[in-house]
Design a protein around this motif. Structure first.
Motif, PDB file in Angstrom:
ATOM      1  N   VAL A  79      11.783  35.893 -37.012  1.00 39.07           N
ATOM      2  CA  VAL A  79      13.881  36.058 -36.378  1.00 39.07           C
ATOM      3  C   VAL A  79      13.612  37.036 -35.013  1.00 39.07           C
ATOM      4  CG1 VAL A  79      16.134  37.275 -36.624  1.00 39.07           C
ATOM      5  CG2 VAL A  79      14.362  36.658 -38.644  1.00 39.07           C
ATOM      6  N   ALA A  80      13.876  35.989 -34.010  1.00 43.95           N
ATOM      7  CA  ALA A  80      14.485  35.880 -33.091  1.00 43.95           C
ATOM      8  C   ALA A  80      15.144  37.409 -32.511  1.00 43.95           C
ATOM      9  CB  ALA A  80      15.069  35.170 -31.485  1.00 43.95           C
ATOM     10  N   ARG A  81      14.781  38.107 -31.400  1.00 47.32           N
ATOM     11  CA  ARG A  81      15.876  39.630 -31.239  1.00 47.32           C
ATOM     12  C   ARG A  81      16.190  39.413 -29.833  1.00 47.32           C
ATOM     13  NH1 ARG A  81      14.241  44.053 -29.004  1.00 47.32           N
ATOM     14  NH2 ARG A  81      15.590  45.453 -29.601  1.00 47.32           N
ATOM     15  N   ARG A  82      17.488  39.554 -30.418  1.00 52.47           N
ATOM     16  CA  ARG A  82      18.656  39.240 -29.095  1.00 52.47           C
ATOM     17  C   ARG A  82      18.912  40.458 -28.891  1.00 52.47           C
ATOM     18  NH1 ARG A  82      19.447  33.822 -28.212  1.00 52.47           N
ATOM     19  NH2 ARG A  82      18.658  32.345 -30.155  1.00 52.47           N
ATOM     20  N   ALA A  83      19.617  40.743 -27.782  1.00 51.78           N
ATOM     21  CA  ALA A  83      20.336  41.871 -27.211  1.00 51.78           C
ATOM     22  C   ALA A  83      20.672  41.753 -25.973  1.00 51.78           C
ATOM     23  CB  ALA A  83      19.502  43.005 -27.349  1.00 51.78           C
ATOM     24  N   THR A  84      21.507  41.979 -25.635  1.00 46.76           N
ATOM     25  CA  THR A  84      22.995  42.039 -24.500  1.00 46.76           C
ATOM     26  C   THR A  84      22.423  43.586 -23.738  1.00 46.76           C
ATOM     27  OG1 THR A  84      24.715  43.053 -24.884  1.00 46.76           O
ATOM     28  CG2 THR A  84      24.410  40.559 -25.707  1.00 46.76           C
ATOM     29  N   VAL A  85      22.698  43.399 -22.449  1.00 47.38           N
ATOM     30  CA  VAL A  85      22.247  44.008 -21.463  1.00 47.38           C
ATOM     31  C   VAL A  85      24.056  45.131 -21.840  1.00 47.38           C
ATOM     32  CG1 VAL A  85      23.105  44.923 -18.922  1.00 47.38           C
ATOM     33  CG2 VAL A  85      21.758  42.609 -19.800  1.00 47.38           C
ATOM     34  N   ARG A  86      24.537  44.750 -22.008  1.00 45.43           N
ATOM     35  CA  ARG A  86      25.390  45.740 -22.546  1.00 45.43           C
ATOM     36  C   ARG A  86      25.184  46.509 -23.691  1.00 45.43           C
ATOM     37  NH1 ARG A  86      31.664  44.407 -22.023  1.00 45.43           N
ATOM     38  NH2 ARG A  86      32.245  45.774 -23.656  1.00 45.43           N
ATOM     39  N   ASP A  87      24.393  45.613 -24.638  1.00 40.33           N
ATOM     40  CA  ASP A  87      23.673  46.124 -26.058  1.00 40.33           C
ATOM     41  C   ASP A  87      23.165  47.894 -25.697  1.00 40.33           C
ATOM     42  OD1 ASP A  87      25.922  45.149 -27.688  1.00 40.33           O
ATOM     43  OD2 ASP A  87      24.736  43.935 -28.907  1.00 40.33           O
ATOM     44  N   MET A  88      22.273  47.057 -24.569  1.00 44.47           N
ATOM     45  CA  MET A  88      21.193  48.539 -23.959  1.00 44.47           C
ATOM     46  C   MET A  88      21.567  49.411 -23.836  1.00 44.47           C
ATOM     47  SD  MET A  88      17.853  47.832 -24.798  1.00 44.47           S
ATOM     48  CE  MET A  88      17.418  46.381 -24.353  1.00 44.47           C
ATOM     49  N   ARG A  89      22.522  49.177 -22.321  1.00 38.92           N
ATOM     50  CA  ARG A  89      22.934  50.281 -21.805  1.00 38.92           C
ATOM     51  C   ARG A  89      23.987  51.136 -22.972  1.00 38.92           C
ATOM     52  NH1 ARG A  89      28.163  50.010 -19.604  1.00 38.92           N
ATOM     53  NH2 ARG A  89      28.490  52.525 -18.237  1.00 38.92           N
ATOM     54  N   ARG A  90      24.767  50.784 -23.851  1.00 41.37           N
ATOM     55  CA  ARG A  90      24.914  50.981 -24.823  1.00 41.37           C
ATOM     56  C   ARG A  90      24.133  52.524 -25.413  1.00 41.37           C
ATOM     57  NH1 ARG A  90      30.145  50.822 -26.519  1.00 41.37           N
ATOM     58  NH2 ARG A  90      30.355  49.053 -25.829  1.00 41.37           N
ATOM     59  N   SER A  91      23.112  51.274 -25.950  1.00 40.56           N
ATOM     60  CA  SER A  91      22.280  52.131 -27.042  1.00 40.56           C
ATOM     61  C   SER A  91      22.142  53.319 -26.141  1.00 40.56           C
ATOM     62  CB  SER A  91      21.275  51.258 -28.143  1.00 40.56           C
ATOM     63  OG  SER A  91      19.990  51.114 -26.920  1.00 40.56           O
ATOM     64  N   ASN A  92      21.263  53.402 -25.200  1.00 39.57           N
ATOM     65  CA  ASN A  92      20.152  54.168 -24.202  1.00 39.57           C
ATOM     66  C   ASN A  92      21.459  55.904 -24.071  1.00 39.57           C
ATOM     67  OD1 ASN A  92      17.995  51.914 -24.054  1.00 39.57           O
ATOM     68  ND2 ASN A  92      18.578  51.951 -22.011  1.00 39.57           N
ATOM     69  N   ARG A 129      26.653  38.303 -21.754  1.00 45.81           N
ATOM     70  CA  ARG A 129      25.225  38.122 -21.179  1.00 45.81           C
ATOM     71  C   ARG A 129      24.155  37.717 -22.504  1.00 45.81           C
ATOM     72  NH1 ARG A 129      22.505  39.532 -15.979  1.00 45.81           N
ATOM     73  NH2 ARG A 129      24.796  41.022 -15.570  1.00 45.81           N
ATOM     74  N   ARG A 130      23.437  37.000 -22.927  1.00 42.08           N
ATOM     75  CA  ARG A 130      22.353  37.334 -23.790  1.00 42.08           C
ATOM     76  C   ARG A 130      20.741  37.096 -23.244  1.00 42.08           C
ATOM     77  NH1 ARG A 130      23.441  36.770 -28.723  1.00 42.08           N
ATOM     78  NH2 ARG A 130      25.547  35.606 -29.236  1.00 42.08           N
ATOM     79  N   LEU A 131      20.249  38.352 -23.337  1.00 44.30           N
ATOM     80  CA  LEU A 131      19.222  37.935 -23.007  1.00 44.30           C
ATOM     81  C   LEU A 131      17.722  37.500 -24.357  1.00 44.30           C
ATOM     82  CD1 LEU A 131      18.357  41.318 -20.851  1.00 44.30           C
ATOM     83  CD2 LEU A 131      18.803  39.183 -20.155  1.00 44.30           C
ATOM     84  N   THR A 132      17.032  36.630 -24.153  1.00 44.75           N
ATOM     85  CA  THR A 132      16.302  37.103 -25.478  1.00 44.75           C
ATOM     86  C   THR A 132      15.095  37.431 -24.953  1.00 44.75           C
ATOM     87  OG1 THR A 132      17.914  34.543 -25.371  1.00 44.75           O
ATOM     88  CG2 THR A 132      15.346  34.786 -27.511  1.00 44.75           C
TER      89      THR A 132
END
Ligand SMILES: [Zn+2]
Length: 421
Positions: A2-15, A416-419
């Motif tokens: 399964v390809a893991r997708r994360a947005t910049v926004r999700d990443m920032r929120r989780s950090n 925005r999606r980063l793959t």
């Protein structure tokens, strides 16, 4: 795969969530310590801390000397960044308290419950009246209230409806408390079971601090447990996990309040202890105006009364057996014994309870677990409830939500999606 997708926004929120949780739960900490305690780079820590300082959610809290270098500034969550409200809906009263972010209590309102069983609409009215009362008492703006946590006895389904199944309140079929409360206020409402919220408070501020795997075992009139695995509360499929009191201790044994036979609660819950004493004492009950004073009197007579001594020695054994089962099932680093009856028994007989647990647990997991008493006391349910909106704030990285937002809505649109592979 399964390809893991994360947005910049999700990443920032989780950090932000990782960093803010560390600062809140383990602070005050320096930027240097935050880098060591998280997987974030020094640059990320520095950028995010600058954001927190600018937003006012984090503040400087003095400094410490570093080896040969400049003093390191310590950081903590600003106590006045926001306020939270905690509500303890008990069988005999509704208690509402307002706290700042350091969990200092600033206002309190108490509503005795006259009519039994507790009527759902009256409960909602007490909670809403209490919210208005503590906001007025503390003199804070409603816009600064991050949310309201409400703790109920019984099984609490934390879904949209917020169904509460509480046999002891006469709500066996489930009452949609979450929906009813949300209809009466614009403030974000979070609901959960009282034992679970007390467990969270002990994990954050009490005897569970610093552990990732713990069981908070609560003994009062009822008996329950909050299981924490890997730092997160273990809930089961519909939030009823942790009903330790209704696990079978004696097959075909005493009838329990839940209707089954031989439950642990029927032996070590306050009512079970007092019933066993009365039966052993030829029908004469322990003296006291309520369960709490009767248990106190019974414990006080342990030296002078052979019957009291026998019943309490057995109780310690039963409780140890129950704790042994928790150790075998969950392999916790720590068992934290609390609840008013648990505190009363544990204050007097903790070494004996430990010894009984050792007799009933496998040797290896027992050797890995410490058994301690709760530190916050049995009246900390409202404080525990107030940790619910704080937990949401931390999980959300301090990004404040609109009232009524649901966990599913937290992420917002994916811009925005980063793959990644
Ligand atoms: Zn039961």
């Amino acid at each position: 795969m399964v390809a893991r997708r994360a947005t910049v926004r999700d990443m920032r929120r989780s950090n932000r969530a990782v960093l803010l949780s560390k600062i809140y739960l383990e602070g005050p900490l320096s930027r240097h310590e935050l880098t060591q305690l998280t997987s974030l780079s020094p640059a990320s820590v520095s950028t995010l801390v600058a954001e927190f300082l600018e937003e006012g959610i984090v503040e400087e809290a003095g400094s410490v000397e570093s080896d040969g270098g400049r003093p390191r500034i310590l950081l903590q969550v600003a106590p006045t960044f926001g306020h939270v409200i905690g509500v303890d809906v008990g069988e005999t009263r509704v208690t509402v308290e307002l706290f700042d972010m350091s969990m200092a209590a600033l206002a309190k309102a108490d509503y005795p419950i006259e009519s039994q069983p507790l009527e759902p609409n009256a409960t909602v009215r007490h909670v809403l009246d209490g919210i208005s009362a503590v906001i007025a008492q503390a003199g804070v703006a409603q816009s600064g209230i991050l949310g309201v946590g409400v703790a109920f006895p019984g099984v609490v389904d934390t879904g949209e409806e917020g169904l509460v199944h509480a046999q002891t309140l006469g709500w066996a079929d489930g009452v949609p408390m979450g929906a009813m409360l949300r209809a009466g206020t614009d403030l974000p409402i979070h609901i959960d079971n009282g034992a679970k919220t007390l467990g969270q408070a002990e994990m954050w501020f009490g005897a569970g601090r610093g552990t990732q795997h713990a069981v908070i075992a609560l003994v009062g009139s009822g008996v329950g447990a909050a299981v924490v695995a890997g730092g997160a509360s273990y809930r089961g499929s519909r939030s009823s996990a942790g009903e330790w009191g209704h696990t079978t201790l004696v097959y075909g044994g005493r009838t329990c309040r839940c209707g089954a036979r031989g439950c642990l609660e029927a032996y070590v819950g306050a009512e079970g202890i007092l019933d066993r004493y009365r039966e052993a004492n030829r029908g004469r009950a322990a003296q006291g105006i309520d369960e709490e004073s009767a248990i106190g009197a019974l414990i006080a007579s342990a030296e002078t009364s052979k019957t009291a001594q026998k019943i309490l020695t057995e109780t310690v054994g039963y409780l140890g057996a129950g704790i042994g089962a928790l150790i075998n099932l969950f392999n916790p680093e720590r068992i934290v014994l609390g609840g008013w009856a648990g505190m009363a028994l544990g204050t007097r007989w903790l070494p004996q309870i430990r010894a009984a647990a050792a007799e009933h647990a496998l040797q290896q997991p027992f050797s890995q677990a410490t058994i301690l008493l709760c530190e916050l006391g049995p009246d900390a349910v409202a404080l525990g409830a107030a940790t619910l909106p704080v937990a949401r704030l931390l999980a959300d990285g301090g990004l404040r939500l609109a009232a009524g937002s649901t966990p599913a809505g937290v992420r917002g649109p994916r811009v925005r999606r980063l793959t990644a592979a």
